[in-house]
Design a protein around this motif. Structure first.
Motif: not given
Length: 185
Positions: A65-79
């Motif tokens: 999957k290319r392109g920007n990270f979504g908010e849900d993805e960001e949140d998951l990465i943070f956690r």
DNA sequence: AAGACGCTCAACCGCCATGTT
DNA sequence: CAACATGGCGGTTGAGCGTCT
């Protein structure tokens, strides 16, 4: 002294050309992934096997999957980063279509700054710091060895269970390896 | 307009774990 | 058991690009 993974005089370095990409894609479509040391020769590439593997995994694989990270993805990465530290491959494993390199770059260029701007130290934040220790004759990283008797620890907010297994036949991800850490989903 | 600076991200490097001989 | 081969990972680098002065 360890042998280099390939003869550097015989290999190209730097950015991949479209022709090189195409050769690698064609070869893997035909024969599948296999012996990465053998692939460059077989595919007619003047590249190191490691370089081919990286290129395929990070940029050429069809399921990326290319392109920007979504908010849900960001949140998951943070956690997940809070939980696991810089275990990028594990974090990327929870983000379909994302690679460890992509997650790592995104963390270093975007997310780290976000934390700093909120007054959070991204380095102190991680629960899991990589410190090796030996348990039951298996070298494991401390955070994962800390659970009593290696019972899986459940993380309900992430719908994850962290656990350890040490037998090859417990392999669940099809890699054929027997890693020291598993994410049970 | 052009040089300095900062940012992003693809790619490389070195190390470690595991498998094989 | 040791030595070697291979795959995988995280850290780091540097080219290319955009923005600032």
């Amino acid at each position: 002294m360890r042998k280099p993974c390939c003869n550097k005089n015989d290999t190209n370095k730097g950015a991949w050309s479209k022709q090189e990409d195409q050769k690698l894609i064609d070869y893997i479509r035909k024969h599948g992934e296999g012996n990465w040391r053998f692939i460059p020769k077989a595919a007619g590439l003047l590249r190191c096997g490691k370089s081919c593997r990286l290129r395929w995994i990070n940029y050429l694989r069809p399921d990326l999957k290319r392109g920007n990270f979504g908010e849900d993805e960001e949140d998951l990465i943070f956690r997940l980063h809070h939980l696991l530290g810089n275990r990028w491959s594990l974090i990327a494993g929870r983000l379909p279509g994302r690679t460890d390199n992509e997650v790592k770059n995104y963390w270093n260029s975007h997310l780290k700054k976000k934390l700093i701007s909120k007054g959070i130290d991204p380095n102190k934040r991680c629960k899991a710091r990589r410190q090796s220790c030996v348990t039951n004759n298996h070298k494991v990283s401390k955070p994962y060895a800390s659970a009593p008797d290696h019972q899986p620890s459940v993380l309900p907010d992430l719908n994850l269970t962290l656990g350890l297994c040490n037998r090859a036949d417990e392999n669940i991800d099809g890699t054929g390896r027997s890693p020291t850490l598993r994410l049970f989903i």
